[in-house]
Write an enzyme that holds these catalytic residues in place. Structure first.
Site, mmCIF file in Angstrom:
data_model
loop_
_atom_site.group_PDB
_atom_site.id
_atom_site.type_symbol
_atom_site.label_atom_id
_atom_site.label_comp_id
_atom_site.label_asym_id
_atom_site.label_seq_id
_atom_site.Cartn_x
_atom_site.Cartn_y
_atom_site.Cartn_z
ATOM 1 N N HIS A 272 0.867 -1.192 0.000
ATOM 2 C CA HIS A 272 0.000 0.000 0.000
ATOM 3 C C HIS A 272 0.892 1.226 0.000
ATOM 4 C CE1 HIS A 272 -3.039 2.930 1.223
ATOM 5 N NE2 HIS A 272 -3.918 2.049 0.789
ATOM 6 N N ASP B 297 -8.005 -4.610 -0.153
ATOM 7 C CA ASP B 297 -8.573 -5.191 -1.374
ATOM 8 C C ASP B 297 -8.269 -6.667 -1.537
ATOM 9 O OD1 ASP B 297 -9.886 -2.962 -2.486
ATOM 10 O OD2 ASP B 297 -7.927 -2.066 -2.824
HETATM 11 N N1 ACO Z 1 4.195 -7.602 -5.337
HETATM 12 C C1 ACO Z 1 5.540 -7.734 -5.524
HETATM 13 N N2 ACO Z 1 6.421 -6.744 -5.263
HETATM 14 C C2 ACO Z 1 5.930 -5.578 -4.804
HETATM 15 C C3 ACO Z 1 4.562 -5.369 -4.591
HETATM 16 C C4 ACO Z 1 3.670 -6.443 -4.871
HETATM 17 N N3 ACO Z 1 2.354 -6.318 -4.674
HETATM 18 N N4 ACO Z 1 4.347 -4.121 -4.153
HETATM 19 C C5 ACO Z 1 5.558 -3.541 -4.069
HETATM 20 N N5 ACO Z 1 6.521 -4.425 -4.459
HETATM 21 C C6 ACO Z 1 7.975 -4.226 -4.416
HETATM 22 C C7 ACO Z 1 8.466 -3.308 -5.532
HETATM 23 O O1 ACO Z 1 8.824 -4.033 -6.683
HETATM 24 C C8 ACO Z 1 9.614 -2.612 -4.862
HETATM 25 O O2 ACO Z 1 10.697 -3.518 -4.821
HETATM 26 P P1 ACO Z 1 12.229 -2.950 -4.860
HETATM 27 O O3 ACO Z 1 12.394 -2.112 -3.635
HETATM 28 O O4 ACO Z 1 13.081 -4.163 -4.870
HETATM 29 O O5 ACO Z 1 12.342 -2.159 -6.139
HETATM 30 C C9 ACO Z 1 9.155 -2.435 -3.419
HETATM 31 O O6 ACO Z 1 8.230 -3.521 -3.205
HETATM 32 C C10 ACO Z 1 8.462 -1.118 -3.172
HETATM 33 O O7 ACO Z 1 7.484 -0.963 -4.185
HETATM 34 P P2 ACO Z 1 6.901 0.438 -4.625
HETATM 35 O O8 ACO Z 1 6.141 0.290 -5.899
HETATM 36 O O9 ACO Z 1 7.959 1.470 -4.562
HETATM 37 O O10 ACO Z 1 5.909 0.687 -3.440
HETATM 38 P P3 ACO Z 1 4.785 1.691 -3.422
HETATM 39 O O11 ACO Z 1 4.532 1.931 -2.009
HETATM 40 O O12 ACO Z 1 5.033 2.868 -4.275
HETATM 41 O O13 ACO Z 1 3.578 0.919 -4.104
HETATM 42 C C11 ACO Z 1 1.587 -0.238 -4.414
HETATM 43 C C12 ACO Z 1 2.435 0.573 -3.443
HETATM 44 C C13 ACO Z 1 1.393 0.496 -5.727
HETATM 45 C C14 ACO Z 1 0.216 -0.441 -3.770
HETATM 46 C C15 ACO Z 1 2.279 -1.580 -4.654
HETATM 47 O O14 ACO Z 1 2.511 -2.233 -3.447
HETATM 48 C C16 ACO Z 1 1.494 -2.484 -5.606
HETATM 49 O O15 ACO Z 1 1.621 -2.328 -6.835
HETATM 50 N N6 ACO Z 1 0.652 -3.403 -5.052
HETATM 51 C C17 ACO Z 1 -0.156 -4.260 -5.862
HETATM 52 C C18 ACO Z 1 -1.355 -3.504 -6.375
HETATM 53 C C19 ACO Z 1 -2.398 -3.213 -5.296
HETATM 54 O O16 ACO Z 1 -2.759 -4.059 -4.515
HETATM 55 N N7 ACO Z 1 -2.886 -1.983 -5.287
HETATM 56 C C20 ACO Z 1 -3.944 -1.572 -4.349
HETATM 57 C C21 ACO Z 1 -3.470 -0.677 -3.312
HETATM 58 S S1 ACO Z 1 -4.739 -0.445 -2.066
HETATM 59 C C22 ACO Z 1 -5.839 0.655 -2.630
HETATM 60 O O17 ACO Z 1 -5.652 1.296 -3.609
HETATM 61 C C23 ACO Z 1 -7.123 0.792 -1.860
#
Ligand code: ACO
Length: 431
Positions: free
Chosen positions: A310, A367
């Site tokens: 998140h 979610d």
């Molecule tokens: N699966 C695998 N790897 C992940 C995931 C995931 N769901 N989420 C983050 N990571 C990894 C990234 O690749 C990154 O790795 P690194 O540091 O080695 O490069 C690290 O974790 C940080 O990721 P970011 O994208 O920088 O984290 P951010 O906080 O910006 O992203 C987000 C949050 C967009 C929600 C992300 O976790 C994601 O894409 N999750 C899946 C989609 C999802 O569930 N979205 C709903 C959010 S809840 C809502 O909107 C109500």
């Protein structure tokens, strides 16, 4: 510390420090351009507080979510959705009289104008219910035009608040009925908000519809968990649109549109689609789960474990913990035998014990289970974002009222222009 200093070239200016009631700190840069000619650049406003607000407090590092100071865990456990809506909109928990008055007000406004009912004949049968909801909420301003004269202080505002909460549930349920070609079921005043919504969605004139208390309880919790989440995309949209003094109905309609975008309201649908792909690829076998977990960890695969992580919560999403408990109760009562649920449980178990996810603080978000829960309740995928919108209604309303009462100036951000510099017009024949 009450001031910060900013040095730009030879100039040093003082920036006031604003401290929130939970001790968050912000630099007030509202005079920066006037003093220095500089503006700030912050894509997506991720580092910018756009307002002061006393509605919701959210602290991602420790997984805290509070509406008007009350922890989400207590509200989801003990309160009804309308009680929470009242709290969010009016700032205090209602006493019994106030809650009765509010509940009766909402209940008495669940009918929609019969002319609005005719709108459904104009929409294609497979119209997305979010498009229908947003259009019809906007159309409420045509049926109740005095909203255009109503500001945050006007007494008639309460009536519009009750109308909006009540009618959006009817509009949403009828959008579903229209999509399956079934007759609209009129609201029943004897039922509470959640039970009434389930009735309008699933009852048919041809047979008795028995409302399950477990389903009502789950829906009540789902709505409470989504009721506000401070300055997210749709709430900011409501504030931006409302800052032009657009009416409550039109501003909320814009919020619904913003929520429709897959990056905002579409995550639970994305979770189900991911689970379906895994199912089609071999299901919950250890070998298949290991393969998919490997893909989620591999940056080159372009796949993420949807429903994990998140932007704000760097710890357990507190809403996910509450929802998982509620979802399990529904799965048990309905004796859900859903292979996608088995896959979800296996994935969660693996991810929570895998250093890739643990080190990055990637936990299930709200979610991860909400889509499976809606699916168990037989709410179709197209309606997931609509359910989110019904839940978020109090938050949008409260933010519109707060912004209007505080007389927030019209939102007018700046930009850094990166296009061509001045050049002369070239006549068509010379191009
Ligand atoms: N699966 C695998 N790897 C992940 C995931 C995931 N769901 N989420 C983050 N990571 C990894 C990234 O690749 C990154 O790795 P690194 O540091 O080695 O490069 C690290 O974790 C940080 O990721 P970011 O994208 O920088 O984290 P951010 O906080 O910006 O992203 C987000 C949050 C967009 C929600 C992300 O976790 C994601 O894409 N999750 C899946 C989609 C999802 O569930 N979205 C709903 C959010 S809840 C809502 O909107 C109500």
């Amino acid at each position: 510390m009450s001031k910060a200093e900013l040095k730009i070239n030879d100039q040093t200016i003082e920036l006031p420090v604003v401290v929130g009631s939970e001790n968050e700190h912000a630099l007030d840069i509202s005079k920066l351009r006037g003093q220095t000619g500089y503006v700030t650049l912050d894509y997506g406003l991720k580092n910018t507080a756009v307002t002061r607000s006393s509605i919701t407090y959210l602290e991602g590092e420790n997984g805290i979510l509070q509406y008007r100071g009350y922890p989400i865990e207590q509200l989801a456990e003990k309160a009804s959705f309308l009680e929470v809506a009242y709290l969010i909109i009016y700032g205090e928990l209602p006493d019994k009289n106030k809650l009765d008055e509010f509940t009766t007000g909402v209940t008495n406004h669940t009918l929609i104008h019969e002319n609005m009912k005719k709108f459904y004949e104009g929409f294609p049968q497979h119209a997305h219910p979010m498009g229908v909801l947003a259009s019809m909420v906007c159309a409420l301003s045509a049926f109740y035009p005095d909203i255009l004269e109503t500001d945050g202080e006007d007494e008639s505002l309460n009536l519009h608040v009750q109308r909006l909460i009540a009618k959006s549930a009817t509009i949403a349920a009828w959008a579903y009925k229209n999509s399956v070609g079934h007759p609209a079921m009129y609201p029943q005043n004897r039922l509470d908000y959640s039970a009434n919504f389930l009735y309008m969605m699933f009852a048919k004139p041809t047979e008795e519809y028995e409302i399950s208390d477990t389903m009502v309880d789950a829906l009540n919790k789902l709505l409470i968990l989504h009721a506000d989440h401070e300055q997210n995309c749709s709430t900011s949209t409501v504030r931006v649109v409302g800052s032009s003094r657009a009416s409550l109905y039109t501003s909320v309609s814009a919020g619904i549109m913003a929520l429709w975008g897959p990056l905002h309201g579409g995550a639970n649908q994305a979770v189900l689609e991911m689970l379906q792909r895994i199912y089609d690829d071999g299901g919950a076998s250890k070998q298949n789960i290991d393969k998919w977990i490997g893909r989620f960890k591999d940056k080159n695969s372009g796949q993420r474990l949807m429903g994990f992580g998140h932007r704000v919560y760097r710890n357990y999403d507190p809403r996910a913990t509450i929802l998982k408990k509620s979802a399990d109760a529904v799965f048990d009562e309905l004796k859900v035998n859903d292979p996608l649920l088995d896959i979800a449980r296996e994935l969660e178990h693996h991810a929570l014990n895998d250093s890739y996810f643990v080190d990055r603080k990637l936990y299930p978000n709200v979610d991860y289970y909400s889509g499976l829960l809606y699916r168990a309740m037989e709410i179709p995928t197209d309606m997931f974002t609509v359910m989110f919108a019904l839940g978020r209604m109090p938050g949008w309303i409260a933010n519109w009222i707060e912004m209007t009462r505080e007389g927030q100036p019209i939102t007018r951000p700046r930009q850094i222009y990166t296009g061509e510099t001045r050049r002369d017009y070239i006549p068509l024949e010379k191009r």
